[in-house]
Write an enzyme that holds these catalytic residues in place. Sequence first.
Site, mmCIF file in Angstrom:
data_model
loop_
_atom_site.group_PDB
_atom_site.id
_atom_site.type_symbol
_atom_site.label_atom_id
_atom_site.label_comp_id
_atom_site.label_asym_id
_atom_site.label_seq_id
_atom_site.Cartn_x
_atom_site.Cartn_y
_atom_site.Cartn_z
ATOM 1 C CB CYS A 275 87.946 23.164 -25.128
ATOM 2 S SG CYS A 275 88.995 22.853 -23.701
ATOM 3 C CB CYS B 181 86.427 24.034 -21.972
ATOM 4 S SG CYS B 181 88.000 24.779 -22.418
#
Length: 159
Positions: free
Chosen positions: A74, A77
């Site tokens: 991600c 993230c």
Amino acid sequence: MKKLSIVAVLLASGIWITSCGGNSAQKEAQGEEKLQEEMAQASGEPIVLGPDDILEFGGAQPAPVVVDFWAEWCPPCKELSPIFHKVADKYKGKVRFISVNVDKCPGIAKQYGVSSIPTLLFVNTEGVINRSVGFMPEEELIANVESIMPSTEPKIAPR
């Protein structure tokens, strides 16, 4: 050794790794003392949960908790991770920071209704959980952390 330490810290924080029973006043007092000692020695690194761990908040918390749900694939993230670690270091000894990789701990993600990442949970000392989804700049993360910290202002008795 690390797993045992994580379990002890989480249990003392009112976060249950396994189902627990038989809480006595003496055990609570010992848990509070252990928590204060653990918090004072905290490294500032988030606690990383593994696939065999269970995360449950048992009502009131002796310290605020921030949980980061993320995944290695991600991009937001990855962008949030160094900020999360920096803020964890800034509040070491005052706030517990927990990191949950949703690919390794899908049950915990499902338990908290995490369907998008990054998702951050902010748990105050009364056990109230606030949620934020998506990337968060450092200033906003700090503001959210500050919002769950207990007030240090003295309480004035009503007249």
